[in-house]
Design a protein around this motif. Structure first.
Motif, PDB file in Angstrom:
ATOM      1  N   ASP A  78      49.408 108.057  20.981  1.00 39.44           N
ATOM      2  CA  ASP A  78      48.784 107.386  19.844  1.00 39.44           C
ATOM      3  C   ASP A  78      48.314 108.394  18.806  1.00 39.44           C
ATOM      4  O   ASP A  78      48.472 108.185  17.600  1.00 39.44           O
ATOM      5  N   SER A  79      47.746 109.503  19.258  1.00 40.41           N
ATOM      6  CA  SER A  79      47.275 110.534  18.347  1.00 40.41           C
ATOM      7  C   SER A  79      48.437 111.185  17.607  1.00 40.41           C
ATOM      8  O   SER A  79      48.324 111.515  16.413  1.00 40.41           O
ATOM      9  N   TYR A 128      43.659  98.847  29.096  1.00 41.89           N
ATOM     10  CA  TYR A 128      43.307  99.127  27.697  1.00 41.89           C
ATOM     11  C   TYR A 128      41.880  98.631  27.447  1.00 41.89           C
ATOM     12  O   TYR A 128      41.626  97.435  27.362  1.00 41.89           O
ATOM     13  N   LEU A 167      46.744 107.968  24.897  1.00 44.85           N
ATOM     14  CA  LEU A 167      46.018 108.456  23.726  1.00 44.85           C
ATOM     15  C   LEU A 167      46.726 109.630  23.066  1.00 44.85           C
ATOM     16  O   LEU A 167      46.645 109.792  21.838  1.00 44.85           O
ATOM     17  N   ARG A 212      41.216 104.555  18.971  1.00 49.42           N
ATOM     18  CA  ARG A 212      42.371 104.203  18.143  1.00 49.42           C
ATOM     19  C   ARG A 212      41.943 103.812  16.731  1.00 49.42           C
ATOM     20  O   ARG A 212      42.613 104.143  15.755  1.00 49.42           O
ATOM     21  N   SER A 254      47.113  96.587  12.193  1.00 47.51           N
ATOM     22  CA  SER A 254      47.371  96.260  13.593  1.00 47.51           C
ATOM     23  C   SER A 254      48.655  95.454  13.735  1.00 47.51           C
ATOM     24  O   SER A 254      49.464  95.705  14.648  1.00 47.51           O
ATOM     25  N   GLU A 295      41.442 106.901  14.887  1.00 49.42           N
ATOM     26  CA  GLU A 295      42.718 107.581  14.659  1.00 49.42           C
ATOM     27  C   GLU A 295      43.459 106.958  13.475  1.00 49.42           C
ATOM     28  O   GLU A 295      44.066 107.656  12.663  1.00 49.42           O
ATOM     29  N   TYR A 296      43.421 105.636  13.387  1.00 48.45           N
ATOM     30  CA  TYR A 296      44.206 104.931  12.368  1.00 48.45           C
ATOM     31  C   TYR A 296      43.412 104.629  11.097  1.00 48.45           C
ATOM     32  O   TYR A 296      43.883 103.898  10.232  1.00 48.45           O
ATOM     33  N   TYR A 330      49.147  99.509  26.526  1.00 52.28           N
ATOM     34  CA  TYR A 330      48.381  98.832  25.484  1.00 52.28           C
ATOM     35  C   TYR A 330      48.178  97.354  25.809  1.00 52.28           C
ATOM     36  O   TYR A 330      47.126  96.783  25.505  1.00 52.28           O
TER      37      TYR A 330
END
Length: 211
Positions: free
Chosen positions: A65-66, A123, A62, A131, A162, A134-135, A118
């Motif tokens: 990803d962040s 996951y 994470l 996520r 994605s 975040e996105y 992932y």
């Protein structure tokens, strides 16, 4: 006398070790002993910094990803202030993608860990929800492009984002693991391929020569 590490230094050493173990042995091959040995610490240090081994891996994933999402958010905010049309967005897309690509190629072990976690059973839906939030800025940006082009009804922005994110990291991992020749593929070719669906919907042609 052994050096005394700060909590953040310990966390960083553990993260680096778990990246390496996952790259070499896969997610299922990770053990507390391997991670501790990889950073020359005794086993209890993991439990001083994390609840358990899974917490170490989830938190590490994470955090990566962040970092990616934060980088994209900053670039979108910087690049789109003067953007008026979908056609003008191609330069922004290239800026976003090339920064993402550079990030993925800069640290092979981190990238392979990110992808393998992932793709693993570790996951969870809870991680997915984090996520998605975040996105959201990137999903909103793609939705805006669809509205500018009048094709928003044809687009599922979350699916497109994605696909772009996943396809790019998949190629990076294959290069890092030696499954693809990093000298044979041009960055522009990878970029054009992963954005193909979005550019098709937006009627943007990036295949005829360099932009």
């Amino acid at each position: 006398m052994a050096r005394k590490y700060t909590r953040e230094e310990l966390r960083e050493r553990l993260r680096r070790s778990v990246y390496k173990v996952v790259t070499e042995d896969g997610i299922e091959g990770v053990t507390v002993r391997k991670v501790s040995k990889g950073c020359e610490l005794s086993d209890p240090y993991i439990y001083q910094c994390y609840r358990d081994l899974f917490d170490l891996m989830e938190t590490s994933f994470l955090e990566i990803d962040s970092e990616i999402a934060g980088m994209m958010k900053a670039l979108i905010e910087k690049q789109t202030n003067e953007q008026k049309t979908a056609q003008e967005s191609e330069e922004t897309c290239w800026t976003l993608w090339s920064a993402y690509w550079k990030f993925l190629m800069s640290d092979p072990e981190r990238t392979v860990f990110y992808w393998r976690f992932y793709q693993s059973a570790r996951y969870t839906r809870e991680i997915l929800k984090v996520r998605q939030q975040e996105y959201k800025v990137l999903i909103d940006y793609v939705e805006t492009l669809g509205k500018l082009s009048g094709v928003s009804d044809l687009m599922d922005a979350e699916v497109i984002v994605s696909n772009i994110v996943d396809s790019t990291v998949s190629v990076a991992v294959k290069m890092h693991l030696g499954y693809m020749d990093s000298t044979a593929l041009k960055e522009r070719t990878i970029y054009q391929s992963v954005f193909a669906l979005l550019f098709h919907l937006l009627h943007i042609d990036v295949w005829n020569g360099e932009i």
